[in-house]
Design a protein around this motif. Structure first.
Motif, PDB file in Angstrom:
ATOM      1  N   HIS A 185       7.643  18.668  -5.874  1.00 51.04           N
ATOM      2  CA  HIS A 185       7.158  17.509  -5.111  1.00 51.04           C
ATOM      3  C   HIS A 185       8.349  16.613  -4.774  1.00 51.04           C
ATOM      4  CE1 HIS A 185       4.823  14.286  -3.607  1.00 51.04           C
ATOM      5  NE2 HIS A 185       4.724  13.576  -4.719  1.00 51.04           N
ATOM      6  N   ALA A 186       8.925  16.841  -3.598  1.00 45.64           N
ATOM      7  CA  ALA A 186      10.108  16.097  -3.174  1.00 45.64           C
ATOM      8  C   ALA A 186       9.785  14.964  -2.213  1.00 45.64           C
ATOM      9  CB  ALA A 186      11.118  17.049  -2.514  1.00 45.64           C
ATOM     10  N   ALA A 187       8.554  14.906  -1.732  1.00 44.53           N
ATOM     11  CA  ALA A 187       8.169  13.865  -0.779  1.00 44.53           C
ATOM     12  C   ALA A 187       8.192  12.494  -1.443  1.00 44.53           C
ATOM     13  CB  ALA A 187       6.777  14.145  -0.219  1.00 44.53           C
ATOM     14  N   GLY A 188       8.566  11.486  -0.673  1.00 47.36           N
ATOM     15  CA  GLY A 188       8.588  10.124  -1.211  1.00 47.36           C
ATOM     16  C   GLY A 188       8.960   9.125  -0.140  1.00 47.36           C
ATOM     17  N   LEU A 189       8.822   7.856  -0.487  1.00 44.10           N
ATOM     18  CA  LEU A 189       9.177   6.765   0.412  1.00 44.10           C
ATOM     19  C   LEU A 189      10.112   5.801  -0.306  1.00 44.10           C
ATOM     20  CD1 LEU A 189       5.675   5.842   1.898  1.00 44.10           C
ATOM     21  CD2 LEU A 189       7.491   7.114   3.058  1.00 44.10           C
ATOM     22  N   GLU A 190      10.939   5.126   0.469  1.00 43.76           N
ATOM     23  CA  GLU A 190      11.763   4.058  -0.098  1.00 43.76           C
ATOM     24  C   GLU A 190      11.115   2.726   0.249  1.00 43.76           C
ATOM     25  OE1 GLU A 190      13.621   1.718   1.864  1.00 43.76           O
ATOM     26  OE2 GLU A 190      12.775   2.562   3.695  1.00 43.76           O
ATOM     27  N   MET A 191      11.362   1.731  -0.570  1.00 42.11           N
ATOM     28  CA  MET A 191      10.899   0.385  -0.251  1.00 42.11           C
ATOM     29  C   MET A 191      11.758  -0.630  -0.977  1.00 42.11           C
ATOM     30  SD  MET A 191       7.157  -1.438  -0.419  1.00 42.11           S
ATOM     31  CE  MET A 191       6.537  -0.483   0.961  1.00 42.11           C
ATOM     32  N   PHE A 192      12.372  -1.493  -0.222  1.00 46.84           N
ATOM     33  CA  PHE A 192      13.185  -2.577  -0.766  1.00 46.84           C
ATOM     34  C   PHE A 192      12.463  -3.872  -0.421  1.00 46.84           C
ATOM     35  CE2 PHE A 192      16.569  -5.699  -0.879  1.00 46.84           C
ATOM     36  CZ  PHE A 192      17.344  -5.290  -1.952  1.00 46.84           C
ATOM     37  N   LYS A 193      11.810  -4.488  -1.424  1.00 44.38           N
ATOM     38  CA  LYS A 193      10.989  -5.662  -1.137  1.00 44.38           C
ATOM     39  C   LYS A 193      10.993  -6.601  -2.338  1.00 44.38           C
ATOM     40  CE  LYS A 193       7.533  -5.298   1.553  1.00 44.38           C
ATOM     41  NZ  LYS A 193       6.248  -5.071   2.255  1.00 44.38           N
ATOM     42  N   PRO A 194      11.435  -7.840  -2.157  1.00 45.48           N
ATOM     43  CA  PRO A 194      11.378  -8.826  -3.245  1.00 45.48           C
ATOM     44  C   PRO A 194       9.938  -9.020  -3.715  1.00 45.48           C
ATOM     45  CG  PRO A 194      12.728  -9.617  -1.429  1.00 45.48           C
ATOM     46  CD  PRO A 194      12.032  -8.398  -0.929  1.00 45.48           C
ATOM     47  N   ILE A 195       9.766  -9.371  -4.972  1.00 46.66           N
ATOM     48  CA  ILE A 195       8.424  -9.474  -5.544  1.00 46.66           C
ATOM     49  C   ILE A 195       7.574 -10.514  -4.817  1.00 46.66           C
ATOM     50  CG2 ILE A 195       9.044 -11.197  -7.293  1.00 46.66           C
ATOM     51  CD1 ILE A 195       6.639  -8.191  -7.717  1.00 46.66           C
ATOM     52  N   GLY A 196       8.218 -11.515  -4.232  1.00 45.67           N
ATOM     53  CA  GLY A 196       7.482 -12.539  -3.498  1.00 45.67           C
ATOM     54  C   GLY A 196       6.822 -12.020  -2.238  1.00 45.67           C
ATOM     55  N   LEU A 197       7.224 -10.851  -1.775  1.00 49.71           N
ATOM     56  CA  LEU A 197       6.651 -10.262  -0.566  1.00 49.71           C
ATOM     57  C   LEU A 197       5.743  -9.070  -0.869  1.00 49.71           C
ATOM     58  CD1 LEU A 197       9.778 -10.314   1.786  1.00 49.71           C
ATOM     59  CD2 LEU A 197       7.916 -11.972   1.671  1.00 49.71           C
ATOM     60  N   VAL A 198       5.618  -8.735  -2.134  1.00 53.90           N
ATOM     61  CA  VAL A 198       4.802  -7.582  -2.528  1.00 53.90           C
ATOM     62  C   VAL A 198       3.320  -7.895  -2.353  1.00 53.90           C
ATOM     63  CG1 VAL A 198       4.056  -6.201  -4.521  1.00 53.90           C
ATOM     64  CG2 VAL A 198       6.493  -6.615  -4.120  1.00 53.90           C
ATOM     65  N   ASN A 199       2.590  -6.936  -1.795  1.00 55.83           N
ATOM     66  CA  ASN A 199       1.141  -7.061  -1.688  1.00 55.83           C
ATOM     67  C   ASN A 199       0.502  -5.708  -2.000  1.00 55.83           C
ATOM     68  OD1 ASN A 199       1.499  -5.500   0.650  1.00 55.83           O
ATOM     69  ND2 ASN A 199       1.551  -7.312   1.964  1.00 55.83           N
ATOM     70  N   ASN A 200      -0.812  -5.672  -1.990  1.00 53.49           N
ATOM     71  CA  ASN A 200      -1.507  -4.439  -2.359  1.00 53.49           C
ATOM     72  C   ASN A 200      -1.166  -3.288  -1.424  1.00 53.49           C
ATOM     73  OD1 ASN A 200      -3.638  -3.145  -4.073  1.00 53.49           O
ATOM     74  ND2 ASN A 200      -4.587  -2.850  -2.070  1.00 53.49           N
ATOM     75  N   LYS A 201      -0.971  -3.586  -0.146  1.00 50.55           N
ATOM     76  CA  LYS A 201      -0.654  -2.529   0.824  1.00 50.55           C
ATOM     77  C   LYS A 201       0.681  -1.870   0.502  1.00 50.55           C
ATOM     78  CE  LYS A 201       0.030  -1.649   5.763  1.00 50.55           C
ATOM     79  NZ  LYS A 201       0.032  -2.242   7.130  1.00 50.55           N
ATOM     80  N   SER A 202       1.672  -2.678   0.178  1.00 49.86           N
ATOM     81  CA  SER A 202       2.998  -2.120  -0.118  1.00 49.86           C
ATOM     82  C   SER A 202       2.977  -1.309  -1.409  1.00 49.86           C
ATOM     83  CB  SER A 202       4.050  -3.231  -0.196  1.00 49.86           C
ATOM     84  OG  SER A 202       3.705  -4.217  -1.161  1.00 49.86           O
ATOM     85  N   ILE A 203       2.210  -1.773  -2.395  1.00 49.15           N
ATOM     86  CA  ILE A 203       2.074  -1.019  -3.642  1.00 49.15           C
ATOM     87  C   ILE A 203       1.407   0.328  -3.362  1.00 49.15           C
ATOM     88  CG2 ILE A 203       0.944  -0.944  -5.902  1.00 49.15           C
ATOM     89  CD1 ILE A 203       1.215  -4.009  -5.978  1.00 49.15           C
ATOM     90  N   GLU A 204       0.334   0.298  -2.577  1.00 44.49           N
ATOM     91  CA  GLU A 204      -0.397   1.524  -2.261  1.00 44.49           C
ATOM     92  C   GLU A 204       0.483   2.517  -1.491  1.00 44.49           C
ATOM     93  OE1 GLU A 204      -3.388   4.317  -2.090  1.00 44.49           O
ATOM     94  OE2 GLU A 204      -3.251   2.500  -3.301  1.00 44.49           O
ATOM     95  N   GLN A 205       1.307   2.014  -0.580  1.00 41.34           N
ATOM     96  CA  GLN A 205       2.180   2.883   0.205  1.00 41.34           C
ATOM     97  C   GLN A 205       3.083   3.725  -0.690  1.00 41.34           C
ATOM     98  OE1 GLN A 205       3.980  -0.132   2.819  1.00 41.34           O
ATOM     99  NE2 GLN A 205       3.243   1.039   4.570  1.00 41.34           N
ATOM    100  N   ILE A 206       3.705   3.081  -1.654  1.00 39.35           N
ATOM    101  CA  ILE A 206       4.653   3.776  -2.529  1.00 39.35           C
ATOM    102  C   ILE A 206       3.940   4.632  -3.567  1.00 39.35           C
ATOM    103  CG2 ILE A 206       6.462   3.465  -4.244  1.00 39.35           C
ATOM    104  CD1 ILE A 206       7.344   2.938  -1.376  1.00 39.35           C
ATOM    105  N   PHE A 207       2.922   4.081  -4.208  1.00 34.60           N
ATOM    106  CA  PHE A 207       2.249   4.807  -5.282  1.00 34.60           C
ATOM    107  C   PHE A 207       1.443   5.996  -4.764  1.00 34.60           C
ATOM    108  CE2 PHE A 207       3.716   1.536  -7.904  1.00 34.60           C
ATOM    109  CZ  PHE A 207       3.407   1.798  -9.229  1.00 34.60           C
TER     110      PHE A 207
END
Length: 250
Positions: free
Chosen positions: A86-108
């Motif tokens: 399983h090599a598929a994945g995404l990167e995300m560089f986001k300060p915690i102040g900008l984190v929301n449920n959508k961004s968490i769901e995208q990565i997880f």
């Protein structure tokens, strides 16, 4: 490190580490099943592969509930599986102040959720070779072991991978399924390019300096994946293999 004749599924095979893994596995005699979202790029990978018996499937791993039946369908059409990377994945560089449920769901979703459902799919009756040691390999990251500002979501998703590997290894060992992960440092891929694009020239230089052997190549990780998928690692399970060019030492 023979993988001759093994049928191995590689997710994220349209570029980067997944593509490099598909190439080295095919060159070593494996029959590779490519999974990715972009058919044009998957075709490009397929055309790079040596040997025959390879196949491709366009599939979005965000459709996590559909993964087990998808893997079952692959085994029915192509034959029983010897391994999965399983090599598929995404990167995300986001300060915690900008984190929301959508961004968490995208990565997880594409990381740990897809990993768990791929493992479930691989374990189904009739999917894998039986009576032989088979192997599941996930991509982790040194980000799960070291802190870096702005990488909280990504680090958390890879930490989840590391924890899952250990419990899956215990659960699946009686079925002759080994489960391991590769904790990679910075590797020169499109994902890597997106990360360093946000950094200053000086920051990039310092980041590379922390990798005592410099930034890695996709082939460096692909070689480690092939080892873990091969019979050379038949007594290895539940391991997080660090392949980071010395980053953890700096």
């Amino acid at each position: 490190m023979s993988v001759l004749g093994k049928r191995i599924v590689v997710s994220g095979a349209s570029s980067g580490i997944g593509r490099a893994a598909a190439q080295i596995l095919a060159k070593s005699g494996a029959k590779v099943v490519l999974i990715g979202r972009d058919e044009t790029r998957l075709d490009s990978t397929l055309n790079m592969l040596e040997g025959d018996g390879h196949s491709k499937y366009v599939f979005d791993l965000n459709n996590t509930d559909e993964i087990p039946s998808f893997i079952k369908d692959i085994s029915v059409k192509q034959g029983r599986l010897s391994g999965l990377f399983h090599a598929a994945g995404l990167e995300m560089f986001k300060p915690i102040g900008l984190v929301n449920n959508k961004s968490i769901e995208q990565i997880f979703s594409v990381s740990i959720k897809a990993a768990l459902m791929l493992a479930r799919g691989f374990c189904q009756k009739g999917v894998r070779e039986e009576g032989f040691s088979t192997s599941i390999v996930f991509m982790s990251s040194v980000a799960a072991m070291t802190g870096q500002a702005g990488m909280t979501i990504y680090s958390a998703s890879k930490g989840a991978i590391d924890g899952a590997v250990k419990s899956l290894a215990c659960e699946l060992a009686p079925h002759l399924i080994r489960v391991n992960a590769i904790a990679a440092g910075a590797v020169k891929t499109e994902m890597h390019d997106k990360i360093i694009a946000r950094m200053t020239a000086e920051s990039i230089k310092e980041y590379e300096r922390k990798h005592l052997l410099g930034f890695g190549r996709p082939e460096d990780i692909a070689s480690a994946a092939m080892f873990l998928l091969s019979d050379a690692s038949v007594w290895i399970t539940g391991t997080i293999m660090v392949v980071d060019g010395g980053y953890m030492l700096s």
